[in-house]
Design an enzyme around this catalytic site. Sequence first.
Site, short mmCIF file in Angstrom:
data_model
loop_
_atom_site.label_atom_id
_atom_site.label_comp_id
_atom_site.label_asym_id
_atom_site.label_seq_id
_atom_site.Cartn_x
_atom_site.Cartn_y
_atom_site.Cartn_z
N GLU A 258 0.72 -1.10 -0.13
CA GLU A 258 -0.13 0.13 0.04
C GLU A 258 1.03 1.29 0.02
OE1 GLU A 258 -3.25 0.49 2.72
OE2 GLU A 258 -3.51 -1.76 2.84
N ASP B 297 -2.20 -4.15 3.44
CA ASP B 297 -2.31 -4.22 4.68
C ASP B 297 -3.11 -5.56 5.26
OD1 ASP B 297 -0.46 -2.14 5.16
OD2 ASP B 297 -1.97 -0.83 5.68
N ASP C 145 -5.64 -6.34 6.97
CA ASP C 145 -7.09 -6.03 7.55
C ASP C 145 -7.94 -6.02 6.39
OD1 ASP C 145 -6.52 -3.70 6.30
OD2 ASP C 145 -6.19 -2.57 8.38
N GLU D 20 -9.81 -3.46 5.06
CA GLU D 20 -9.28 -2.34 4.12
C GLU D 20 -8.27 -2.87 3.30
OE1 GLU D 20 -11.36 1.11 3.34
OE2 GLU D 20 -11.45 0.17 5.22
N TYR E 66 1.76 -4.49 13.30
CA TYR E 66 0.76 -3.83 12.33
C TYR E 66 -0.18 -2.89 13.35
CZ TYR E 66 -2.98 -2.47 9.18
OH TYR E 66 -3.78 -1.90 8.26
N ARG F 194 -3.29 -1.42 13.47
CA ARG F 194 -4.65 -1.75 13.40
C ARG F 194 -4.94 -3.07 14.00
NH1 ARG F 194 -3.58 1.44 9.36
NH2 ARG F 194 -4.27 3.71 9.39
N HIS G 231 -4.33 -11.57 14.05
CA HIS G 231 -3.46 -10.27 14.06
C HIS G 231 -2.62 -10.79 15.55
CE1 HIS G 231 -5.56 -7.39 11.30
NE2 HIS G 231 -4.88 -8.14 10.96
#
Length: 696
Positions: free
Chosen positions: A11, A84, A86, A88, A304, A306, A350
């Site tokens: 990203e 990433d 997640d 998104e 990470y 989030r 995660h």
Amino acid sequence: MAGTKKLLIVESPTKVKAIKKFLGSSYDVAASNGHVRDLPKSQMGIDIENDFEPKYITIRGKGDLLADLRKKVKKADQIYLATDPDREGEAISWHLISALKLEDTGKKVYRVTFNEITKNAVKEALKEPREIDMNLVDAQQARRVLDRMVGYRISPLLWGKIKRGLSAGRVQSVALRIICDREDEINAFIPKEYWTLDASLNIAGEKKPLVARYYGEGDEKKEIGSKEELDQLMASLKGAKFKVNSVKKSERMKKPPLPFTTSTLQQEASRSLNFSTQKTMRIAQQLYEGIDIPGSGTVGMITYLRTDSTRISDEAIAAAGQYIKEAFGPEYLLSDEVKAKNAQKIQDAHEAIRPTDVGRTPVAVKDYLSRDQFRLYQLIWRRFLACRMAAAKYETTSVKIDAGSSRFTVAASKTVFDGFMNVYTDEDDKIEKNTLVKGIDEKSSLSCKELIPEQHFTQPKGHYTEASLVHDLEQLGIGRPSTYAPTISTILSRHYITKEGKNIFVTELGEAVNKIMKEQFGSIVNVNFTANLETLLDGVAEGSVKWKTIIKNFYPDLDEAVNIAEKEMEKVEIADEETDIECENCGRKMVIKYGPHGKFLACPGFPECRNTKPYFEKIDVTCPKCGGDIVIKKTRKGRRYYGCTGFPDCDFMTWQKPSKTKCPQCGGLMLEKGNKLVCSDTECGYVCDKPEEDKE
């Protein structure tokens, strides 16, 4: 296969350099710079008639970047999408497949995720490529479509009603409601009087007096609610003999904290570093993406950012254990039985937020970090180390002292073993609150030196801070780790709320928007409804709920509410209100308009005459100090208060709205608190119900 050229797309361009170094010449590494496709800005972009299908378009300005990525795709035999880890990120990878027409190339396309930007993590991820997880993509699509529907259907109504380019958001509107509800609670709060009574006691053979606090009668706790009750108690203690009833010692443990999640990191960085949620996320992103360290190149400093998981990988646990043993000694290491309890979250994809290498101490990297990067990294490093360290141990002593039928108590604690607190303490870690004299036991002879009464008043809940708002949003199930910071930033930038110091206050504009949302779109700003929607979105991510089902159930109710509101709100549209105040530039009667911070006066001759000035709304109450008019004013940041038109000669001000009703007991000014009126003179303390005509 020798000579195979691989393309890996991430990203953020910041990651490219570090990952290129890890993978060598057989890989080309490029960045998508976030999303490449989204719903159009000019329209809702959802085909209601065609099964609510979203209409995605290439984001303006991304054409050149996509053209460059297509050239790189042509040269590659294999494509790895490493956005990433997640929802998104999963959606960005899915959009890249469409935008780059990867399915038409006939080339192998893989999805890979890594939780930290380290050589080991990236190489391990490439050994376990997978397909795009459409459940995660659909969860992101559902959130995007729901938010778009709310924004594009309700915002035009707010524009018409409050005469400004306002907008509504699904999660933001609920956050605003929570803040408004807290402000209403604070404004309606009526303080109650109570007293504390301390006894300063001399102990035979000791130089230092002991201070004990009144507890009650025997083992029954009692509050001192008024001066009369205090006087009776003081009278009963005249000449009373104080004697030690019991001295009890015990050991207390304080468990180490859990490692950081997104929410707890935002809260702790706000409390201890005074960072806004947005600033915390920005700096954490920099630490995650990588810092240039001489001799090591670009290094990802943290995992990470989030996440709502507190899981830690076995490798990180082992590394932390080794570091703690060497730096502090084996007695500082967390015992194995505690580790077993935390292992239940092992299925989490995660990890918690932690340093990528615990041996990279804050001191060792201080010279390569900015001041804020260093402070945040130090906080994360210390918290991670603390979560793998032994509990702190306290020795607590509790003394009960009797005087007649009255009981006084003293509590004290001292640290026996500091454990995790050697590296990390937070605001809850209060050590050595009270130190006891050493020579006290049941036989000690006591004499009362003096009794110290003190008057107090109960306090309302505090105003929200960013930290406490994030805490409550998480507790209520509103939003997810990635949404807290943008939610708060949005309502701040729209001037619905304002910050003074750390405290959040609602502006006049925020109150007006919240009132409409509650009246017309009650379910959308309903906390339980929004939390339930989050649970359904989690269900989509897990594969147990179809995303279109949520949209199909949500839209008809929204559509009906908007249609009803359109009819009702036409009747109450606010027109520019003319005043008797003349424009000093051109003589026209000025009008009241709404601006970013609420009402202001403007000349109707715009654009020829551009005169504006503050509008002070009278509330038909005279100033108790000088007899002038009390008007609604605002602080520089937009928080409302009530002040005198005689300023600066008269300094009268109050945060509560003054009432026209005078206090029947002392004739003083009464203030509105919810549905009650309270005398502004605390000595008088008169309280009554608000007259019916004053109730909204």
